[in-house]
Design a protein around this motif. Structure first.
Motif, mmCIF file in Angstrom:
data_model
loop_
_atom_site.group_PDB
_atom_site.id
_atom_site.type_symbol
_atom_site.label_atom_id
_atom_site.label_comp_id
_atom_site.label_asym_id
_atom_site.label_seq_id
_atom_site.Cartn_x
_atom_site.Cartn_y
_atom_site.Cartn_z
ATOM 1 N N ARG A 100 -79.113 -30.516 20.108
ATOM 2 C CA ARG A 100 -77.944 -29.914 20.757
ATOM 3 C C ARG A 100 -78.253 -28.519 21.292
ATOM 4 O O ARG A 100 -77.842 -28.153 22.395
ATOM 5 C CB ARG A 100 -76.757 -29.855 19.793
ATOM 6 C CG ARG A 100 -75.462 -29.452 20.502
ATOM 7 C CD ARG A 100 -74.263 -29.424 19.576
ATOM 8 N NE ARG A 100 -73.046 -29.243 20.347
ATOM 9 C CZ ARG A 100 -72.624 -28.066 20.800
ATOM 10 N NH1 ARG A 100 -73.322 -26.971 20.530
ATOM 11 N NH2 ARG A 100 -71.521 -27.983 21.533
ATOM 12 N N ILE A 123 -74.847 -38.834 21.464
ATOM 13 C CA ILE A 123 -74.169 -37.699 22.097
ATOM 14 C C ILE A 123 -72.822 -38.171 22.629
ATOM 15 O O ILE A 123 -72.758 -39.185 23.334
ATOM 16 C CB ILE A 123 -75.024 -37.148 23.259
ATOM 17 C CG1 ILE A 123 -76.387 -36.654 22.729
ATOM 18 C CG2 ILE A 123 -74.295 -36.025 23.999
ATOM 19 C CD1 ILE A 123 -77.447 -36.545 23.804
ATOM 20 N N VAL A 142 -73.121 -33.882 18.742
ATOM 21 C CA VAL A 142 -74.389 -34.607 18.647
ATOM 22 C C VAL A 142 -74.585 -35.057 17.200
ATOM 23 O O VAL A 142 -74.388 -34.266 16.268
ATOM 24 C CB VAL A 142 -75.571 -33.725 19.089
ATOM 25 C CG1 VAL A 142 -76.901 -34.460 18.897
ATOM 26 C CG2 VAL A 142 -75.400 -33.308 20.543
ATOM 27 N N GLY A 191 -71.818 -29.677 16.146
ATOM 28 C CA GLY A 191 -71.008 -29.386 17.326
ATOM 29 C C GLY A 191 -69.563 -29.816 17.251
ATOM 30 O O GLY A 191 -68.943 -30.063 18.286
#
Length: 256
Positions: A205, A135, A91, A82
């Motif tokens: 994710r 995260i 993530v 990500g």
């Protein structure tokens, strides 16, 4: 009973259950029926595929084996998912695998279908010594930039392991950490531990983005995971920016 007397169904069961080194295969090769030869061809292709997967898996364990030869046993692979999307968190996962871990076909999560990723993620969770997940949301990414946010998430993933690692294998990043470590470019296709972390992070994710899609419809998060697809850009133009969007990323930045 000779092999001619066996039905195709019986032979199919033999091929499925008997090791391919069994002498019965020499008998079956003499069976002139097309159906039998087709089954044998299928079995041979499956055997070659297993061999290729085994060799590919062995290649992925090179880094881990070298470290174990040096005395390290708790080796954590670390990867992120990500960094590039316009929306959603970055993530990261840290995964410590046992020495006897085996999962043929495991590779970089981007090269594996969604169904396979889910299957592999379940296998990794069931067999890993420890998994740490972290995260970092869009607001943090905007405040410290995506590179620093990725490092922050990776360090958090290591800290979230239930067992302290002895060595870190990190995909393409260098971390300030109390543990000895090695950064590997394209590590998710070179290290089994990093590949496992890639799968865990990707599945986590993608599930999050599908949940966000129900809260913020119209952007296609369930399909694009926050990346800048045509559907996503059309949603931005029509509905505007959500709290998930990274305001420091173009073209979101331009909409402000």
């Amino acid at each position: 009973m000779t092999n001619v007397q066996r039905t195709i169904k019986e032979i199919s069961e033999i091929i499925r259950t008997v090791p391919d080194t069994d002498p019965i295969f020499d008998e079956l090769k003499k069976d002139g029926r097309k159906g039998v030869q087709k089954l044998l061809d299928q079995a041979e292709r499956a055997r070659k595929k297993r061999e290729e997967e085994h060799e590919a898996f062995k290649a992925l364990t090179t880094y881990e084996n070298e470290l174990r030869n040096q005395g390290f046993s708790l080796i954590a692979g670390i990867d992120e998912v990500g960094r590039g999307p316009l929306a959603g968190p970055v993530v990261t996962a840290a995964v410590i695998l046992p020495e006897d871990f085996y999962l043929p076909g495991l590779n970089d999560s981007k090269k594996i279908s969604e169904a396979k990723r889910e299957e592999y993620a379940a296998h990794i969770r069931a067999h890993a010594i420890s998994i740490g997940l972290a995260i970092v949301d869009a607001d943090v990414i905007d405040s410290i930039n995506i590179y620093e946010a990725t490092k922050k998430a990776m360090n958090s993933a290591v800290n979230n392991l239930t067992i302290s690692p002895e060595y870190l294998l990190i995909d393409a990043m260098k971390l300030e950490t109390p543990y000895p470590s090695q950064s590997i470019i394209k590590g998710d296709s070179k290290s089994i531990s990093i590949a496992a972390a890639s799968i865990i992070a990707k599945v986590a994710r993608d599930r999050m983005m599908k949940e966000y899609a129900t809260k913020y419809p119209g952007y296609g998060f369930e399909n694009n995971a926050g990346y800048g697809t045509k559907e996503h850009l059309n949603g931005l133009a029509q509905y505007g920016i959500t709290p998930l969007h990274r305001k420091s990323f173009a073209p979101v930045k331009e909409l402000l």
